[in-house]
Enzyme design. Sequence first.
Site, PDB file in Angstrom:
ATOM      1  CE  LYS A 196      -1.659   2.653   3.040  1.00 10.44           C
ATOM      2  NZ  LYS A 196      -1.625   4.076   2.107  1.00 10.44           N
ATOM      3  CD  GLU A 270      13.327   3.638   8.401  1.00 13.05           C
ATOM      4  OE1 GLU A 270      13.331   4.604   9.282  1.00 13.05           O
ATOM      5  OE2 GLU A 270      13.228   3.973   7.078  1.00 13.05           O
ATOM      6  CB  CYS A 304      12.971   8.208   8.501  1.00 14.74           C
ATOM      7  SG  CYS A 304      13.830   7.360   7.406  1.00 14.74           S
ATOM      8  CD  GLU A 401      10.521  12.271  12.261  1.00 17.94           C
ATOM      9  OE1 GLU A 401       9.554  11.675  12.630  1.00 17.94           O
ATOM     10  OE2 GLU A 401      11.262  11.828  11.676  1.00 17.94           O
TER      11      GLU A 401
HETATM   12  P1  ADP Z   1       2.364  10.728   8.104  1.00 21.30           P
HETATM   13  O1  ADP Z   1       1.557  10.985   9.120  1.00 21.30           O
HETATM   14  O2  ADP Z   1       3.647  11.194   7.907  1.00 21.30           O
HETATM   15  O3  ADP Z   1       1.614  10.887   6.811  1.00 21.30           O
HETATM   16  P2  ADP Z   1       2.005   7.793   8.501  1.00 21.30           P
HETATM   17  O4  ADP Z   1       2.983   6.926   9.524  1.00 21.30           O
HETATM   18  O5  ADP Z   1       0.645   8.155   9.370  1.00 21.30           O
HETATM   19  O6  ADP Z   1       2.758   9.263   8.004  1.00 21.30           O
HETATM   20  O7  ADP Z   1       1.996   7.181   7.186  1.00 21.30           O
HETATM   21  C1  ADP Z   1       2.622   6.410   6.502  1.00 21.30           C
HETATM   22  C2  ADP Z   1       1.957   5.413   6.037  1.00 21.30           C
HETATM   23  O8  ADP Z   1       0.887   4.577   6.778  1.00 21.30           O
HETATM   24  C3  ADP Z   1       0.835   5.707   4.829  1.00 21.30           C
HETATM   25  O9  ADP Z   1       0.987   4.565   3.768  1.00 21.30           O
HETATM   26  C4  ADP Z   1      -0.504   5.896   5.536  1.00 21.30           C
HETATM   27  O10 ADP Z   1      -1.573   5.546   4.766  1.00 21.30           O
HETATM   28  C5  ADP Z   1      -0.374   4.531   6.379  1.00 21.30           C
HETATM   29  N1  ADP Z   1      -1.111   4.717   7.718  1.00 21.30           N
HETATM   30  C6  ADP Z   1      -1.605   5.613   8.247  1.00 21.30           C
HETATM   31  N2  ADP Z   1      -2.264   5.285   9.523  1.00 21.30           N
HETATM   32  C7  ADP Z   1      -2.120   3.940   9.226  1.00 21.30           C
HETATM   33  C8  ADP Z   1      -2.981   2.900  10.217  1.00 21.30           C
HETATM   34  N3  ADP Z   1      -3.571   3.267  11.232  1.00 21.30           N
HETATM   35  N4  ADP Z   1      -2.620   1.633   9.854  1.00 21.30           N
HETATM   36  C9  ADP Z   1      -1.864   1.277   9.148  1.00 21.30           C
HETATM   37  N5  ADP Z   1      -1.315   2.076   8.171  1.00 21.30           N
HETATM   38  C10 ADP Z   1      -1.526   3.376   8.087  1.00 21.30           C
END
Ligand code: ADP
Length: 501
Positions: A196, A270, A304, A401
Site C-alpha cells: 500500500k 522503520e 527519517c 520530529e
Molecule cells: P504521516 O503521518 O507522516 O503521513 P504515517 O506514518 O501516518 O505518516 O503514514 C505512513 C503510511 O502509513 C501511509 O501509507 C499511511 O496511509 C499509512 N497509515 C496511516 N495510518 C495507518 C494505520 N492506522 N494503520 C496502517 N497504516 C496506516
Amino acid sequence: MGEIMNHQILGSTSEFLRRSHKHMINGTWTDNQAEAFRDVIDPATGDLLTKIQIAGQAEVDAAVKHARAAFEGGAWSGISAAERGRIMWRWADLLEAKLDVITELEVLDNGMPVAVAQGFIGYGISWIRYFAGMADKIADKNLSGTISSRAAPFHSYTSRQPIGVAGMIIPWNGPFGIFLIKTAPALAAGCSCIVKPAEDTPLTALILAETALEAGIPAGVLNVLTGDGSTGALIAGHPGIDKISFTGSTDTGKKIVQTCANDLKRVTLELGGKSPCIVFDDADLDLAIPAAAMAIFSNSGQVCFAGSRLFVHERVYDDVVQGIADFSKNLQVGNGFDPNTALGPLISQKQLDRVNGYVEQAVKAGLDVVMGASKPSGKGFFASPAVVNRIDPSQPIAREEVFGPVLAAFPFSDTETLIRNANDTRYGLGAGIFSSNIDRVHGVASALEAGNVWVNHYGGMHPGLPFGGFKESGWGRELGEDGYLAYTEQKTVSIKLNPLS
Ligand code: ADP
C-alpha cells in the site's frame, strides 16, 4: 499536463496521469467495489494530478486471497532462488528503461528535485539487483555437532523458508525506493506481497506493479492497493497476512504493532528520528559544513534519518553554524523540475502548517531563528530552511520530529555531556560524526544510541549495510542480509540417526 517550469512533461507521463487508476490484484487492474476516490496533488503547484481509489475490505480480502493462492501455488515461491533472481534482474532492467517517466512521476507526486528523485530511484533499482543475487547464497547451518555423540548421532540443521504473504505500508517521502527496500528482499525470498503506497504519493507504485508483471513475476505475487490509513489498518489487521513491514511515523507504527498483536504477525518498523549530527573542533570544516547542512535540508528535511540536531564544539560553533546558515541562504527553494532547485516543496499543506507551526513557536519563544533562502510565492507547499541557534534542549523543536528543513543547533564543550545530550531522545535512527581523531570517532560511534552512524559523511543507504533504528525508531533492519532474513522463518530440523553398529 504540458509544460512545467520550462520542463516539457513526456507524452507517456501525461498518458499515465490520464488513466483511470485501479488496484493491481492478481495481475489485473481491478476497480474498487465501493466508490471511494482521493485526489493526488502536485505539491509544487497545488494542482490536481490525477485520482486514485481507496481500497476497502473487499479489495484487501481479494488481494490476500490471490497473494495466498500465488504463494501456495508455488509459481514464484516454489521455483529456484536463482530463477527468481533472473526475473528480478529483468524487472530492474525494465524499470531502468522507464527511468524518465518514473522520475517525472516521482517529482510530480512528491515534489522532490529531479536529481534527488534520480538518486532515490537509482538506489531502489540497485536494491532489486542486490537482493536478486542474495537468495541463492544464504547457507543453512549444519548443527549436528552441537547435539550428537557417537552413541546418539543426529543430523541437525537450520533452514530458511519464505514467511508467506507480506504486507508493506509505504510513506510518501521516498515512494519508489521504500517500495523496493521491502519488496526486493521479500520477492527474493519467495514471498507474495501486498503493497500500500502512501495516499499522497501512489503513482510510481503502479508503474512498479505493472513492470513486475512484464518482467515475469507471476500474477498474484506483487499486488498493489492504493488507499489511505484505513486501507493500511485493514492490511495490518488481516489474518491472512503473515508479516507487516512499515515505514512511517512512530505514532502510526505503534498503532500497527497494536493491530498486529492480535495474531502476532511478524513486524518490521522503520520509524521517526531526531538524529544528532556532531561536529568536533578537529573536523575538516570545509567538508563538515555542507555535509551537516544537507544532512537536514536534503529532501526539505523530509527524511527519517535527517540530522535535525546539530552539536558543535564550542571552539568552532559560531563558524560552523554561520557556515550552515550561509549555505542555506544559497539553497534555491522551488519546483523540482527547475535544475537550480535544491529544495522542493513539502508534501502537503498539512505538513507545511506543521513545520511553520514549529518555526513560529520558536520565534515566539524568543529563540534565535536564522532563515535561509526565501520560498517562492504561489500555491506550492514551500518552506524556507531554518537554523535555530543555541537552543535549549527542552524546547519542542529540539525534541520532536519536525520533518521539515529545520535544524536545532547546540554547542558542547565536553564529550561526556555531548553523548548524554545526543542520546537524550526517544529516537535512535541515525547519527553523524565529523572528526579527524580516530579514537574519538570509534568511542563516540560506540556510545551513540543509533542504528546507523555515519562518519565524515551523512546518510546514504547502501544495499550491503543494514539500516534501522534503536529505541522508538523501529524494530528490525532493512537492507543487508538482515533485510533479507526478515522475510524468512527459520526452521530447525533434527534427525535422529542410528549409531554405527
Ligand atoms: P504521516 O503521518 O507522516 O503521513 P504515517 O506514518 O501516518 O505518516 O503514514 C505512513 C503510511 O502509513 C501511509 O501509507 C499511511 O496511509 C499509512 N497509515 C496511516 N495510518 C495507518 C494505520 N492506522 N494503520 C496502517 N497504516 C496506516
